[in-house]
Scaffold this active site. Sequence first.
Site, PDB file in Angstrom:
ATOM      1  N   SER A  10      15.423  -0.963  24.770  1.00 45.56           N
ATOM      2  CA  SER A  10      14.574  -2.757  23.970  1.00 45.56           C
ATOM      3  C   SER A  10      15.325  -2.508  23.502  1.00 45.56           C
ATOM      4  CB  SER A  10      13.164  -1.922  23.096  1.00 45.56           C
ATOM      5  OG  SER A  10      12.877  -3.233  22.635  1.00 45.56           O
ATOM      6  N   ASP A  58       4.872  -2.057  31.980  1.00 41.82           N
ATOM      7  CA  ASP A  58       5.154  -3.140  30.445  1.00 41.82           C
ATOM      8  C   ASP A  58       4.831  -3.760  30.026  1.00 41.82           C
ATOM      9  OD1 ASP A  58       6.724  -2.851  28.236  1.00 41.82           O
ATOM     10  OD2 ASP A  58       8.702  -1.893  28.186  1.00 41.82           O
ATOM     11  N   HIS A  93       6.208   0.841  26.123  1.00 42.87           N
ATOM     12  CA  HIS A  93       7.547   0.010  25.922  1.00 42.87           C
ATOM     13  C   HIS A  93       8.275   1.479  25.482  1.00 42.87           C
ATOM     14  CE1 HIS A  93      10.537  -2.782  25.749  1.00 42.87           C
ATOM     15  NE2 HIS A  93      10.263  -2.716  23.562  1.00 42.87           N
TER      16      HIS A  93
END
Lengths: 685, 271
Positions: free
Chosen positions: B96, B218, B247
Amino acid sequence: MASSTITTTTLSDLPDVILSNICALVADTRARNSLSLVSRKFLALERSTRSHLTLRGNARDLHLLPGCFRSISHLDLSFLSPWGHSLLSSLPIDHQNLLALRLRLCFPSVSSLAVYARSPTSLELLLPQWPRIRHVKLVRWHQRASHIPLGGDFVSIFEHCGGSLESLDLSAFYHWTEDLPPVLLRYADVAARLTRLNLLTASFNEGYKSSEIVDITRACPNLTDFRVACTFDPRYFEFVGDETLSAVSTNCPKLTLLHMVDTAAALTSPRAVPGNDAGDSAVTVGTLVEFFSALPCLEELVLDVGRNVKQSGVALEALNSKCKKLRALKLGQFHGVCSATEWRLDGVALCGGLQSLSIKNSVDLSDMGLVAIGRGCCKLSKFEIQGCENVTVKGVRTMVTLLRKTLTDVRISCCKNLDATASLKAVEPIYDRIKKLHIDCVWSSLEEEGGVEETSHDDDEYERSQKRCKYSSDEALNGFCSEDRVWEKLEYLSLWISVGEFLTPLPMTGLHDCPNLEEIRIKIEGDCRGKRKPSEPELGLSCLALYPKLSKMQLDCGDTIGYALTAPPLQMDLSLWERFFLTGIGNLSLSELDYWPPQDRDVNQRSLSLPGAGLLQECLTLRKLFIHGTAHEHFMNFLLRIPNLRDVQLREDYYPAPENDMSTEMRVGSCSRFEDQLNSRNIID
Amino acid sequence: MGVVEEAHNVKVIGSGNKGTVVLGHGFGTDQSVWRHLVPHLVDEYRIVLYDNMGAGTTNPEYFDFDRYSTLEGFAFDLIAILEELNIESCIFVGHSLSAMVGVLASLHRPELFSKIVMVSASPRFVNDDDYEGGFDQEDIKQLFEAMQSNYKAWCLGFAPLVVGGDLDSAAVQEFSRTLFNMRPDIALSMAQTIFSSDMRQILPFVSVPCHIVQSSKDLAVPVSVAEYLHTNLGSESVVEVMSTEGHLPQLSSPATVTPVLLRHIRNDIAV
């Protein structure tokens, strides 16, 4: 007339010897603390007579140990912070020895020691300090490191305390079953002197093997107290059957307390109710009779077998005649416990000396059987029933009425016909006497009247036995327990509730007025994954504000399973559930709380979430808080807002405790920082 | 232990000599998010794990709001860790936000990174004309209101009770779940940092090879973002979309994700 001075005699006028004896008998810690504040003399008396001490505080501050408790005989070191770490091992070696020595100097008379032994090094340091130790309790919830040699954890105990060791408690100590027997063999003379051995370890999947049990009992013939987790399932390797039982009774004839508990039945799935087609165990009635005959000193017996023991009535009658001192009995999955087919008493109903009886998963136990037990076991003060599908409110209520003079502790769980309403109805006859109660919070719909419809044949039998017994029973068996009942003596209430259900109906079912209820235990269990959002935003803890003296709570959501971070889209994750459970807890004036957060099994995480921490900080009257899981430092810091909070600990006492940082265990540094902040505040009282 | 090492809970494990792998977690989690991957790397590589500032496992007092108002603060932290451990070159696996942090760090010190594996990465989360970031202004507004309400409550000594699950948008729910693990003031600051960051302009200047890995479903990172990264990165890059959801695929579907990550760590992009 000369005026006479009026002298009052106070406690301090008693001779010192008597005062000191009185002091020694005071057990409650808070009472002792108050005692020590009266005067210097009382302080000295209190300090010199205190025998039990649990040390709290950070292990690195051990040099600050008080030296005034010279008479401590029972010392518990297993709660030192940081919890669960090897005592002293983070310090350099010469410091370790000095601190161990300091412990000995401060507590010279220790005869009973409890310690968190993550590895054998703590024991090697501590045990030489007290060669006259008689009782050792080891605690370890972390996994046993594989590099420890077989038996390595126990060698120090037998080596250093061999002269006086009598008792060993491993019930909270994760070990392999292969660890113990070789040590007992090697130190045969020490083993021969052992009188207490507790091997009911919660972390076992299968427990001790039959041959190991035989070896252990052969090595320890003087055992009077033996508890062991094993498996009775004949499909398993080394199951416990007739031969094992015979060996136990032959090897240890002096047993007064024996617990043999099946791991599957009691430890891994304690609430599972086996159906009619559950398998049989390898325990036969004939062996049971011999077994009981060989143990005449038995006072307490637990046989929680995970498979059926058929036609046990005969054996139980033998139990009564052979074990005359038996006072407490628990049977798991015994059939034919009390068939009550004729007028005469049979089976366990003949055990008239019993004070405590617990019947679990007896599928054929009927209401008639319960009535017979009520007539026969007339001294019963504690009764527990679990997983008995055929009993109804009528049977339990009649039994309770029969035992009205003695019964004060009743636990009803997993019985199909006994939901919350029915359970309360069943114990209503002793509403003014009962002290401890467990019920399952299963709510029937409000339109139903209590009780289950029975066939007319059963009704006739029931009527007849009623007339014969000549007692008066309440007419109103329908409807709810009256709300006018004042449960005056009820001090402890235990509840089980399925996840997603609410607590709010509880007062309305009859438990409205409990003026002396001090302690409550609530267990919430179930799988949250895939469950929809509950219709109300809170479980309903605020409804407990009804109970004016409620101050201690254990809230166990540890068997509630869900998603911590990986919930699929639009599913509730554990932070939402935790908020659901804990909302309203600030409305109760709790002073002590034990909390088990819900867990995400996939990542072995039991952790406090943001709403959880936020809601806990609202319990402004808390003094003690133990969280059985992990928590981030900044969430722990929320708790500093509670003004009188003085004892907080994160205890990962579940198996397996998270081993290292790969599981977000609260780091030692964070722990210490939090405790420093907690301890640096001024506590008013 | 050096100051940087201790503050970030740096752990170096593994005996392998095929190289050094540095694992960077996304906001709101900590190094334990890699728990399923680590056992598979331990024998081949030397692994460095660390926690970002603001993560629940670090001392909240160390979070410098100015330093971390942009992603560069985190990039400098990463470089400091690499320097303190004397790492000359590493494979950086970032989840991320950390993926972008790795990319930023590589702009300053390209020689420190032999490749970057980007898991569930995005250069910008807010939609723009022509660019699908995944989030609308409306969604973000609700999230900020939630964070602000928590922050206010926390400041006043009340219980911050809003969590991701209360928000309407499923995308925001999923993405922000971990944000609510952080202390309310830090979480608010991070949210501002995340949604104001726009790394699109710097992509062409990246010189380190990038392996772009993400879930097919996602809600926070549409598959088009992976395409965008691939097209606009200055260095050579390769994209793999896994049949996973969510995610945090390395936590929710480790069986699928671990082999993919191993493959990208072990093998380079074929020219």
